[in-house]
Design an enzyme around this catalytic site. Structure first.
Site, PDB file in Angstrom:
ATOM      1  N   ASP A 416      43.565  11.415  -0.973  1.00  0.00           N
ATOM      2  CA  ASP A 416      43.936  10.357  -0.034  1.00  0.00           C
ATOM      3  C   ASP A 416      45.444  10.098  -0.112  1.00  0.00           C
ATOM      4  O   ASP A 416      46.115  10.569  -1.033  1.00  0.00           O
ATOM      5  CB  ASP A 416      43.136   9.095  -0.422  1.00  0.00           C
ATOM      6  CG  ASP A 416      43.229   7.995   0.633  1.00  0.00           C
ATOM      7  OD1 ASP A 416      43.618   8.286   1.781  1.00  0.00           O
ATOM      8  OD2 ASP A 416      42.897   6.835   0.293  1.00  0.00           O
ATOM      9  N   GLU A 419      50.237  11.539   2.797  1.00  0.00           N
ATOM     10  CA  GLU A 419      51.186  11.782   3.914  1.00  0.00           C
ATOM     11  C   GLU A 419      52.614  11.995   3.404  1.00  0.00           C
ATOM     12  O   GLU A 419      53.327  12.753   4.055  1.00  0.00           O
ATOM     13  CB  GLU A 419      51.148  10.601   4.897  1.00  0.00           C
ATOM     14  CG  GLU A 419      49.841  10.518   5.671  1.00  0.00           C
ATOM     15  CD  GLU A 419      48.652  10.112   4.806  1.00  0.00           C
ATOM     16  OE1 GLU A 419      48.891   9.392   3.823  1.00  0.00           O
ATOM     17  OE2 GLU A 419      47.526  10.533   5.084  1.00  0.00           O
ATOM     18  N   ASP A 492      41.557   6.401   8.937  1.00  0.00           N
ATOM     19  CA  ASP A 492      41.011   5.042   9.066  1.00  0.00           C
ATOM     20  C   ASP A 492      40.759   4.635  10.514  1.00  0.00           C
ATOM     21  O   ASP A 492      41.539   3.912  11.133  1.00  0.00           O
ATOM     22  CB  ASP A 492      41.959   4.050   8.393  1.00  0.00           C
ATOM     23  CG  ASP A 492      42.089   4.317   6.901  1.00  0.00           C
ATOM     24  OD1 ASP A 492      41.235   5.040   6.350  1.00  0.00           O
ATOM     25  OD2 ASP A 492      43.053   3.817   6.300  1.00  0.00           O
TER      26      ASP A 492
HETATM   27  O1  MIG Z   1      45.025   2.072   1.409  1.00  0.00           O
HETATM   28  O2  MIG Z   1      40.927   4.393  -1.181  1.00  0.00           O
HETATM   29  O3  MIG Z   1      41.814   6.456   4.381  1.00  0.00           O
HETATM   30  O4  MIG Z   1      39.233   6.378   3.358  1.00  0.00           O
HETATM   31  O5  MIG Z   1      38.631   4.356   1.492  1.00  0.00           O
HETATM   32  C1  MIG Z   1      43.718   2.500   1.631  1.00  0.00           C
HETATM   33  C2  MIG Z   1      40.726   3.386  -0.251  1.00  0.00           C
HETATM   34  C3  MIG Z   1      43.396   3.695   0.790  1.00  0.00           C
HETATM   35  C4  MIG Z   1      42.559   4.958   2.675  1.00  0.00           C
HETATM   36  C5  MIG Z   1      41.549   5.989   3.088  1.00  0.00           C
HETATM   37  C6  MIG Z   1      40.169   5.403   2.987  1.00  0.00           C
HETATM   38  C7  MIG Z   1      39.923   4.938   1.573  1.00  0.00           C
HETATM   39  C8  MIG Z   1      40.979   3.900   1.174  1.00  0.00           C
HETATM   40  N1  MIG Z   1      42.315   4.498   1.300  1.00  0.00           N
END
Ligand code: MIG
Length: 806
Positions: A416, A419, A492
């Site tokens: 996650d 980016e 998201d």
């Molecule tokens: O700032 O890990 O897109 O799927 O559940 C949020 C928590 C961080 C973003 C991801 C999402 C995930 C969430 N993450």
């Protein structure tokens, strides 16, 4: 200069009043040929290196200083094999022409403009408008490199990774700069992934452009000026590949091969996955798992989001919530569940946290231009960030997975925030330094590849500690080629009907852009879906290669049973269909891996000769022979849809649609979405399982849809995990059906020597238009069984010929 004000004008936002000076290549002084490579130099100091990668792929590299930088790309698959091409150089009065058997490439002596035509019939495939030009990047140095091609009449554009608007890009202008875009909408851009590849479809011909430049880039498909399609980047080289293909699908396949298809995933990864931010403590995780088994809803994977960690420190466990992760994972495994855990790039600055300390001591974190370490806040608070563009750092990161994978038994890693996302400024400042595998640069160049290099390192960790298991990683960000390292999800999204539609478009588009192993957060991540929306979303996601419900913790429960009984029953039925179709999906995956052909095929790709298909977005091909049409609106008992102009029937009842090649109304009850199958297809299906491997060596059933003509279908089989398939331990069967109004012949050949372990294959006749009098299998008569749902019979696993006569 009217049009130069928009083309990649970095100054536009900063110093709008300053005029922009654009430069052009000038006049060619000559051309030299060395095998597959041609080099042109101009009186303005510009060099064009044109190289045939293979007969269908031509690379163009421009440089304005007569000095090419080190040729390095994260995108091109190291395993890709080029081919020698027989190319001839011809000099004409005002141009050069390079001719191969298929193509003629004309380069004008003035400004090095390119026109690519079909050698056989003179058809103009792709034609430069302004061609290559540039402007100085006053602030950062270097150049904003630009290319403009003619947007030809009847030409339409697709691809470009995860964009959320209309599939057809003509008239749109979009950028690539990976961004954490919580709750994005159809007009938001850029999003998470950076894939500078587009596909051009026009009647008679398709081609693709892959602009291999990782700086922030922009693509304008006739938005500013309807006559031109332009692309440009905020630095680096004008370095692009022209990819030719008579069929749109061939172009996608060639792009995918160039940047590398994935390996076969573990079969369980194609099952259903359940996720939430977050399931904890251990008792909750187990209760969710039990919820599936007790209700007999199939499921293969359950997820741990960031709350499993100790204060969001990567590679640690919260000892209270998860006192014995190994035991928990083992017990879930006994029940057929694989556990997938999340990981983020930011490591908490904390001298008592050994992972951070080790990375710090080794100097593995990104630094600012003038030396200090870059600090940014994410979930754990202030963090340092590994420079994943450095080989030693990737190797070190891979090593961190020993605990999760080898010791605890975690089966997949969900990457996650790569980016990369940072709370304060959104991402790293542009001056942050990166190694870029020995080509040091700033974040301007490395930003768009950062996430891809993170999942590359993660995949290496999965390999290193996963024993004989195939690695399974998921990513939110990526650059071209990321599909070699991970599958993806679309970030998201929101629990709305509009987002159901966006998910459909995004998954198709990513598949067009080389990333077929893709899915959305089913039901929506933000807010909670109505029961109807959830059911319709599941019905669509059955046909998305990555199939996972995920939602944010501050909203309602989102398990298949969180709604009313009717919804639970409908969702169960849909997930069951997915499990029955696994052999078909697995076969499609194999085709994707070996040929690059996409698993999801936008209808414009399937029907690339029919302009009526070019503006459609809902309908898509799934694998070789299925066409899926999701329901995008509430309360709809059917919809208008378009089917490609070929014989097909409904998958459910074998009945032909009212018409093909134009809009028709199709009824669609609550519990399913329109699904069509090409006439003559043979669709391999499995008996129902609650998880992959529940039945040892399940016997497939071949569902035969009748044809009056002839059609090939396929079945790929291997052990479902491990690497034996690379050494021939697989079986890829080609099933050819030839039919008439009174007979059916099915013949079979195969490659590979995998023994699937079962004895029999079953055959189900889905819409035989005559009564079968005799069935002969490999010369022996076999009785027809009419007691089941469909008339059928069983055949030995190694059958080669079936004959049915009326
Ligand atoms: O700032 O890990 O897109 O799927 O559940 C949020 C928590 C961080 C973003 C991801 C999402 C995930 C969430 N993450």
């Amino acid at each position: 200069m009217a049009d130069s004000a928009f083309e990649g004008n970095y100054m536009e936002t900063h110093k709008a009043s300053q005029p922009v000076e654009e430069y052009f290549p000038g006049n060619a002084l000559g051309c030299t040929q060395e095998g597959n490579r041609f080099e042109f130099i101009t009186d303005n100091g510009v060099t064009l290196r044109l190289e045939f990668v293979d007969p269908s792929i031509v690379r163009f590299r421009f440089n304005t200083e007569n000095r090419f930088p080190n040729d390095f790309s994260y995108a091109i698959d190291p395993a890709f094999k080029g081919q020698k091409v027989d190319a001839k150089l011809v000099e004409m009065g005002d141009a050069y022409a390079i001719q191969t058997e298929d193509l003629s490439i004309r380069i004008s002596k003035a400004e090095l403009r390119t026109t690519i035509t079909d050698r056989k019939d003179g058809f103009v495939i792709c034609d430069d408008e302004k061609g290559f030009h540039w402007q100085d990047h006053k602030e950062a140095g270097g150049e904003i490199v630009k290319m403009s091609k003619k947007a030809q009449p009847g030409e339409h554009y697709f691809g470009l990774g995860d964009k959320s608007g209309l599939l057809n890009l003509r008239g749109q202008r979009l950028s690539l700069w990976g961004s954490d875009t919580y709750g994005y909408g159809p007009a938001d851009d850029p999003l998470y992934k950076n894939i500078p590849f587009y596909l051009s479809i026009r009647q008679r011909r398709s081609y693709g452009i892959f602009f291999d430049n990782s700086f922030e880039s922009t693509f304008d498909f006739g938005k500013e000026r309807p006559v031109a399609t332009s692309f440009f980047a905020q630095g680096g080289e004008m370095n692009y590949y022209f990819i030719h293909g008579r069929k749109a699908e061939e172009v996608v396949a060639r792009y995918t091969k160039l940047t590398g298809p994935p390996e076969m995933p573990p079969l369980w990864a194609l099952g259903y996955h359940q996720c939430k931010w977050s399931y904890y403590p251990e008792a909750k995780v187990k209760a969710i798992a039990d919820g599936f088994r007790s209700r007999k809803i199939p499921c293969d994977a359950i997820y741990l989001d960031i709350d499993y960690m100790d204060g969001y420190r990567c590679f640690t466990w919260d000892a209270e919530r998860f006192p014995d992760p190994k035991k928990m994972v083992g017990e879930l495994e006994d029940d057929g569940f694989k556990v997938v855990a999340i990981i983020d790039p930011g490591l908490k600055i904390d001298p008592n946290y050994s992972v951070w300390k080790d990375g710090y001591d080794r100097g593995f974190y990104c630094r600012r231009q003038d030396g200090p370490l870059f600090k940014g806040s994410v979930w754990p608070g202030l963090c340092h960030f590994p420079d994943f563009t450095k080989p030693e750092v990737r190797d070190w990161w891979a090593d961190q997975f020993k605990g999760l994978i080898e010791d605890v038994g975690i089966r997949g890693i969900w990457n996650d925030m790569n980016e990369p996302a940072v709370f304060e400024e959104g991402t790293f400042p542009k001056d942050v330094r990166h190694d870029y595998d020995g080509n040091p640069c700033s974040h301007r160049k490395a930003h768009n590849v950062y996430g891809m290099q993170m999942v590359r390192a993660t995949q290496e960790g999965l390999r290193r500690f996963g024993g004989d298991r195939r690695p399974f990683a998921i990513t939110r960000s990526g650059y071209s080629g990321v599909q070699r390292f991970a599958c993806g999800w679309t970030g998201d999204n929101i629990a709305s009907w509009e987002h159901l539609k966006i998910a459909n478009l995004q998954c198709q588009r990513l598949a067009t852009s080389g990333m077929s192993f893709i899915g959305s957060d089913v039901g929506g991540f933000i807010e909670d879906p109505t029961p109807e929306l959830y059911a319709r979303w599941v019905q669509m996601a059955v046909f998305h290669p990555f199939f996972r419900t995920h939602s944010s913790g501050d909203h309602a429960e989102q398990e298949p049973w969180s709604y009313d009984k009717k919804t639970t029953d409908m969702v169960r039925k849909s997930i069951e269909l997915r499990y029955q179709l696994l052999p078909y999906l697995y076969t499609s995956f194999h085709q994707h891996v070996t040929t690059g052909t996409p698993i999801l095929k936008s209808i414009a790709i399937v029907a690339d000769q029919d302009p009526d298909a070019y503006w459609r977005g809902a309908e898509f091909g799934f694998g070789e022979h299925l066409i899926v049409v999701p329901i995008h609106h509430p309360g709809e008992g059917g919809r208008y849809l378009y089917l490609p102009n070929e014989p097909m029937v409904s998958f459910y009842d074998g009945v032909a649609p009212k018409a093909v090649g134009k809009d028709i109304w199709v009824d669609s009850p609550d519990d399913r979405i329109p699904l069509f199958v090409r006439s003559g297809a043979i669709i391999p299906m499995w008996p129902l399982q609650q998880y992959v491997g529940e039945i040892e060596n399940p016997e497939p059933t071949l569902h035969v849809f009748h044809t009056d003509e002839e059609l090939d279908s396929h079945l790929y089989e291997d052990s479902g995990d491990g690497f034996g398939y690379r050494e021939g331990d697989f079986r890829y069967s080609t099933l050819t059906q030839k039919g008439s109004d009174s007979s059916v012949e099915i013949s079979r050949t195969w490659d590979g020597d995998f023994d699937p372990g079962y004895d029999k294959i079953h055959v189900a006749l889905r819409n035989l238009p005559f009564e079968a009098a005799t069935v002969t299998v490999d010369g022996k008569d076999v009785p027809l069984d009419t007691s089941g749902e469909h008339p059928g019979f069983s055949v030995p696993k190694n059958f080669v010929a079936i004959e049915i006569k009326g």
